[in-house]
Motif scaffolding. Structure first.
Motif, PDB file in Angstrom:
ATOM      1  N   ALA A 336       4.879   3.299  23.109  1.00  0.00           N
ATOM      2  CA  ALA A 336       3.797   3.265  24.096  1.00  0.00           C
ATOM      3  C   ALA A 336       3.730   1.892  24.769  1.00  0.00           C
ATOM      4  N   ARG A 337       3.976   0.872  23.982  1.00  0.00           N
ATOM      5  CA  ARG A 337       3.959  -0.489  24.547  1.00  0.00           C
ATOM      6  C   ARG A 337       5.125  -0.681  25.520  1.00  0.00           C
ATOM      7  N   LEU A 338       6.286  -0.122  25.149  1.00  0.00           N
ATOM      8  CA  LEU A 338       7.452  -0.224  26.030  1.00  0.00           C
ATOM      9  C   LEU A 338       7.197   0.502  27.348  1.00  0.00           C
ATOM     10  N   SER A 339       6.631   1.698  27.278  1.00  0.00           N
ATOM     11  CA  SER A 339       6.339   2.465  28.495  1.00  0.00           C
ATOM     12  C   SER A 339       5.338   1.734  29.372  1.00  0.00           C
ATOM     13  N   SER A 340       4.322   1.115  28.747  1.00  0.00           N
ATOM     14  CA  SER A 340       3.317   0.369  29.500  1.00  0.00           C
ATOM     15  C   SER A 340       3.940  -0.835  30.191  1.00  0.00           C
ATOM     16  N   THR A 341       4.823  -1.539  29.489  1.00  0.00           N
ATOM     17  CA  THR A 341       5.479  -2.718  30.065  1.00  0.00           C
ATOM     18  C   THR A 341       6.389  -2.324  31.218  1.00  0.00           C
ATOM     19  N   ALA A 342       7.139  -1.222  31.038  1.00  0.00           N
ATOM     20  CA  ALA A 342       8.040  -0.762  32.092  1.00  0.00           C
ATOM     21  C   ALA A 342       7.262  -0.381  33.343  1.00  0.00           C
ATOM     22  N   ALA A 343       6.097   0.234  33.180  1.00  0.00           N
ATOM     23  CA  ALA A 343       5.281   0.622  34.333  1.00  0.00           C
ATOM     24  C   ALA A 343       4.754  -0.597  35.060  1.00  0.00           C
ATOM     25  N   GLU A 344       4.382  -1.635  34.312  1.00  0.00           N
ATOM     26  CA  GLU A 344       3.831  -2.847  34.933  1.00  0.00           C
ATOM     27  C   GLU A 344       4.883  -3.591  35.745  1.00  0.00           C
ATOM     28  N   ARG A 345       6.126  -3.611  35.261  1.00  0.00           N
ATOM     29  CA  ARG A 345       7.172  -4.411  35.908  1.00  0.00           C
ATOM     30  C   ARG A 345       7.869  -3.680  37.048  1.00  0.00           C
ATOM     31  N   SER A 346       7.642  -2.389  37.161  1.00  0.00           N
ATOM     32  CA  SER A 346       8.277  -1.599  38.245  1.00  0.00           C
ATOM     33  C   SER A 346       9.789  -1.776  38.224  1.00  0.00           C
ATOM     34  N   ASP A 347      10.368  -1.807  37.049  1.00  0.00           N
ATOM     35  CA  ASP A 347      11.811  -1.956  36.876  1.00  0.00           C
ATOM     36  C   ASP A 347      12.400  -0.572  36.619  1.00  0.00           C
ATOM     37  N   ALA A 348      13.219  -0.086  37.552  1.00  0.00           N
ATOM     38  CA  ALA A 348      13.745   1.282  37.442  1.00  0.00           C
ATOM     39  C   ALA A 348      14.603   1.448  36.194  1.00  0.00           C
ATOM     40  N   GLU A 349      15.450   0.458  35.913  1.00  0.00           N
ATOM     41  CA  GLU A 349      16.339   0.566  34.746  1.00  0.00           C
ATOM     42  C   GLU A 349      15.533   0.545  33.454  1.00  0.00           C
ATOM     43  N   LEU A 350      14.548  -0.356  33.383  1.00  0.00           N
ATOM     44  CA  LEU A 350      13.713  -0.427  32.197  1.00  0.00           C
ATOM     45  C   LEU A 350      12.889   0.854  32.041  1.00  0.00           C
ATOM     46  N   SER A 351      12.428   1.425  33.142  1.00  0.00           N
ATOM     47  CA  SER A 351      11.663   2.667  33.086  1.00  0.00           C
ATOM     48  C   SER A 351      12.522   3.818  32.563  1.00  0.00           C
ATOM     49  N   ALA A 352      13.795   3.841  32.975  1.00  0.00           N
ATOM     50  CA  ALA A 352      14.707   4.886  32.495  1.00  0.00           C
ATOM     51  C   ALA A 352      14.912   4.769  30.992  1.00  0.00           C
ATOM     52  N   ILE A 353      15.073   3.529  30.517  1.00  0.00           N
ATOM     53  CA  ILE A 353      15.227   3.309  29.076  1.00  0.00           C
ATOM     54  C   ILE A 353      13.961   3.735  28.334  1.00  0.00           C
ATOM     55  N   ALA A 354      12.801   3.386  28.915  1.00  0.00           N
ATOM     56  CA  ALA A 354      11.530   3.733  28.282  1.00  0.00           C
ATOM     57  C   ALA A 354      11.358   5.242  28.187  1.00  0.00           C
ATOM     58  N   GLU A 355      11.764   5.958  29.235  1.00  0.00           N
ATOM     59  CA  GLU A 355      11.655   7.421  29.202  1.00  0.00           C
ATOM     60  C   GLU A 355      12.554   8.025  28.136  1.00  0.00           C
ATOM     61  N   GLU A 356      13.765   7.475  27.999  1.00  0.00           N
ATOM     62  CA  GLU A 356      14.685   7.986  26.978  1.00  0.00           C
ATOM     63  C   GLU A 356      14.156   7.702  25.575  1.00  0.00           C
ATOM     64  N   VAL A 357      13.611   6.492  25.371  1.00  0.00           N
ATOM     65  CA  VAL A 357      13.029   6.152  24.077  1.00  0.00           C
ATOM     66  C   VAL A 357      11.827   7.049  23.779  1.00  0.00           C
ATOM     67  N   GLU A 358      11.033   7.343  24.821  1.00  0.00           N
ATOM     68  CA  GLU A 358       9.879   8.227  24.639  1.00  0.00           C
ATOM     69  C   GLU A 358      10.318   9.624  24.205  1.00  0.00           C
ATOM     70  N   ARG A 359      11.392  10.131  24.831  1.00  0.00           N
ATOM     71  CA  ARG A 359      11.890  11.461  24.462  1.00  0.00           C
ATOM     72  C   ARG A 359      12.387  11.469  23.018  1.00  0.00           C
ATOM     73  N   LEU A 360      13.182  10.477  22.646  1.00  0.00           N
ATOM     74  CA  LEU A 360      13.722  10.420  21.283  1.00  0.00           C
ATOM     75  C   LEU A 360      12.610  10.229  20.255  1.00  0.00           C
ATOM     76  N   THR A 361      11.644   9.384  20.604  1.00  0.00           N
ATOM     77  CA  THR A 361      10.528   9.148  19.681  1.00  0.00           C
ATOM     78  C   THR A 361       9.724  10.422  19.467  1.00  0.00           C
ATOM     79  N   SER A 362       9.538  11.178  20.540  1.00  0.00           N
ATOM     80  CA  SER A 362       8.786  12.431  20.429  1.00  0.00           C
ATOM     81  C   SER A 362       9.507  13.408  19.508  1.00  0.00           C
ATOM     82  N   GLU A 363      10.830  13.530  19.661  1.00  0.00           N
ATOM     83  CA  GLU A 363      11.598  14.436  18.796  1.00  0.00           C
ATOM     84  C   GLU A 363      11.583  13.955  17.349  1.00  0.00           C
TER      85      GLU A 363
END
Length: 694
Positions: A336-363
């Protein structure tokens, strides 16, 4: 013998004892069920043999006595009676006491009494001195994985005896991987065939860890009506370094289908042995096909044994599962902290990583929580014994039925749910179900029924206890509540509100004390225990017809779906399962209520609790506040907050020792930005406000 082996035996024995208790309770209802009799015998046999091997000699000697009696039952020498079931249940409890003692002191006199009772039941000529305990090799038979060759040749008249051979083959398939080959070479012509005769015999290649006795048990009732041979052809626990596979010719010689001279004559030719054997007319094609199936079966089992060991189930200590879930909870917070940080920085690459981590964490979160899920049937089965024993103690005839035993709950929830459910069932038996003569006079059957069911409902499980007893008497409850000063004589309460009074501390309508209930303790403890699990309890009843108690429990206590709200600079969580809706509260709405905390929601008045005042949070509220409307004990109650932020997956953290008794707070969680949000205990907040208003 190492402590690890002894602990493994103890765990297996506890599971067998639970299965034994269930089988005995079912056997009491169906005393002629041969499958149940065999299950009881096998459970005792396994406990005895394993106990002897792992040094539990007292358990082995005691269990042997019970096993001997049930061997007589299997052989038709002894009938199943209520006395036998009572003694066997007592024996089961005694074995558990021995396991709990683990070599320490236990009541040996109880063992002697049970043994004496069992010997009295046995026929006189069989009630001799106890046979010696089985040697340590006995349990090996039931634990090694062995492949057997079985040839089953029923007599031609077997259909006339009411036996279907296919059912027996089906039972063999339940023991393990199995290949069945039918031999039809004995079929007559169509004109000569008798449809009531069986012309087929079968070869079966079976791999099992149940032992040869389990195979013999399948054919125990047709052993005089068939020719049966069982040969051990491979022990797979010893095959790790063995590469030799028997050839078709060797298998046929072992079976006696051909001779060595016939095989040697065929080997001088160049074709495959099986083809040559068929062409020469020495054996029919079905027997060669059977030998080839056996050869392939053993090869496949050997390969599976070597390559799929990791796929089998393993025992894992509960504390390791708890640690795994805790670590997954930490990971959810970091994600959740990673997703929040990625949203604040508007970094497309970091956001993509955050989304992948979110998916894996959910599973990973779902998988970890599923590991801790257990069917609630394990708890249901314990209550059958409780109902049986208590109904006898109370002089009542009560039957318990269940539904939804395969419904899964977190193991922690199941453990904490056991005591509240015991209280509820005991109250149903004592207060709800009437004595047989009273039921008959009321036009009911002598037997009362308590039905326990479980069903999934969203992120919760609904547990229902139904009885067909006398039901709740609303007027008697009202009179007792006035007598105890719980309500005033002029109070106007609905029937539902009167029923909820039985959860008040010290409340009881029992006219006399019993060992089961009537002392004014229990139901208030039940309510607190269920609310501690973030659950809710509800009662409905019809006088003279019975009562229905519904308990709603969350699937897990580790991670929950919540509604995140904000008051000033502070964050709070409300369990989403209790939230109905959110509506606005304006200054005009407050002034129209004339100082009363009531909101008009679609022409219905809803009381609300201003959390800013409740928690003494300083600062001015916004012009438009929000009311989060929840449902507690069937009543809609609102909680006023500054802002509703939205749904949030909450990893629950317990509060420290200094804060554990804070009213209205059940825990905390860490948000993605590092802030801490407190989790509100909705039922407790409502209860505390109600008590202050009295």
């Amino acid at each position: 013998m190492t402590d690890v082996h002894r602990q493994a035996f103890r765990e297996e024995a506890y599971e067998l004892l639970a299965e034994l208790e269930n089988s005995l309770l079912e056997l009491e209802e169906r005393p002629d069920d041969l499958d149940l009799i065999s299950r009881v015998f096998r459970a005792m046999h396994t406990i005895k043999g394993s106990g002897s091997m792992f040094g539990f000699d007292e358990i082995a000697r005691f269990t042997h006595e019970v096993e001997t009696v049930f061997d007589m039952v299997r052989n038709g020498k002894l009938a199943v009676t209520k006395t036998l079931v009572n003694l066997t249940l007592a024996a089961r409890d005694q074995i558990k006491a021995m396991l709990d003692a683990d070599g320490g002191d236990f009541d040996a006199g109880q063992s002697s009494q049970i043994i004496a009772g069992l010997r009295e039941l046995a026929p006189h000529d069989d009630a001799a001195a106890p046979a010696p305990v089985a040697e340590a090799s006995a349990p090996v038979e039931a634990s090694e994985t062995v492949t057997y060759r079985i040839r089953f040749t029923p007599v031609r008249e077997i259909f006339g005896f009411g036996v279907n051979p296919l059912n027996l083959l089906g039972e063999l398939r339940e023991l393990g991987p199995c290949n069945v080959i039918a031999h039809t070479t004995g079929f007559p012509t169509l004109e000569e065939m008798d449809p009531e005769q069986c012309y087929v015999y079968w070869d079966v290649i079976l791999t099992t860890d149940q032992g040869i006795n389990a195979i013999k048990d399948v054919f125990i009732f047709v052993e005089d009506d068939c020719t049966l041979t069982i040969d051990e052809i491979a022990v797979h626990d010893d095959l790790d370094h063995e590469e030799h596979h028997k050839k078709v010719g060797e298998i046929l010689i072992e079976r006696g289908d051909i001779t060595m001279d016939e095989m040697n004559g065929l080997l001088s030719k160049q074709k495959r042995f099986g083809e040559l054997a068929v062409e020469s007319g020495i054996v029919p094609p079905t027997k060669v096909a059977s030998a080839l199936v056996e050869q392939q079966h053993v090869k496949e089992v050997r390969q599976e044994k070597q390559t799929q060991e990791a796929a089998t189930s393993i025992r894992v200590p509960a504390d390791r599962l708890d640690l795994l879930v805790n670590l997954v909870g930490e990971l959810v917070t970091v994600q959740a902290r990673l997703s929040s940080t990625a949203a604040e920085r508007s970094d497309a690459e970091l956001s993509a990583i955050a989304e992948e981590v979110e998916r894996l964490t959910s599973e990973l979160r779902d998988s970890a929580l599923n590991i801790r899920m257990l069917p609630i049937g394990s708890t249901f089965s314990k209550f059958k014994r409780l109902v049986r024993d208590l109904s006898a103690e109370l002089g009542k005839e009560i039957e318990m039925t269940t539904d939804g035993a395969d419904t899964e709950l977190d193991k922690t929830v199941i453990e904490k749910l056991n005591d509240p459910l015991v209280h509820l069932i005991r109250n149903s038996l004592d207060h709800g179900i009437e004595l047989p003569e009273v039921r008959v006079a009321a036009g009911k059957p002598r037997h009362g029924t308590v039905h326990l069911s479980a069903v999934h409902s969203g992120d919760s499980v609904l547990l229902t206890i139904n009885d067909d007893g006398a039901g709740l008497d609303a007027e008697a409850i009202r009179a007792k509540a006035i007598e105890k000063g719980i309500i005033s004589p002029t109070a106007e309460l609905s029937e539902k509100e009167l029923f909820n009074l039985i959860f008040a501390p010290g409340f009881s309508t029992a006219k006399k004390l019993s060992s089961v209930s009537g002392r004014g303790v229990g139901m208030d403890v039940v309510k607190k225990a269920i609310e501690a699990l973030r659950g809710a309890i509800d009662i409905t009843s019809v006088k003279g017809k019975g009562a229905k108690i519904t308990v709603r429990i969350p699937l897990t206590l580790a991670i929950i779906e919540s509604l995140l709200v904000k008051i000033g600079t502070d964050y709070f969580m409300l369990p989403l399962s209790l939230v109905d809706e959110c509506v606005e509260l304006t200054r005009d709405d407050v002034s129209r209520s004339h100082g009363r905390n009531l909101a008009n929601v679609r022409e219905h008045l809803v009381p609300y609790i201003p959390l800013r005042q409740r928690f003494q949070i300083t600062g001015e509220p916004p012009e438009i506040e929000q009311i989060v409307i929840t449902e507690v004990d069937g009543m809609r109650v609102g909680f006023v907050v500054d802002h509703v932020i939205g749904e949030h997956q909450t990893v629950i953290k317990s509060l420290g020792r200094a804060y554990k008794n804070i009213e209205g707070i059940s825990g905390a969680t860490i948000l993605g930005d590092g802030n801490v949000a407190l989790i509100l205990d909705i039922p407790q907040l409502v209860q505390s406000v109600e008590s202050e208003a009295l």
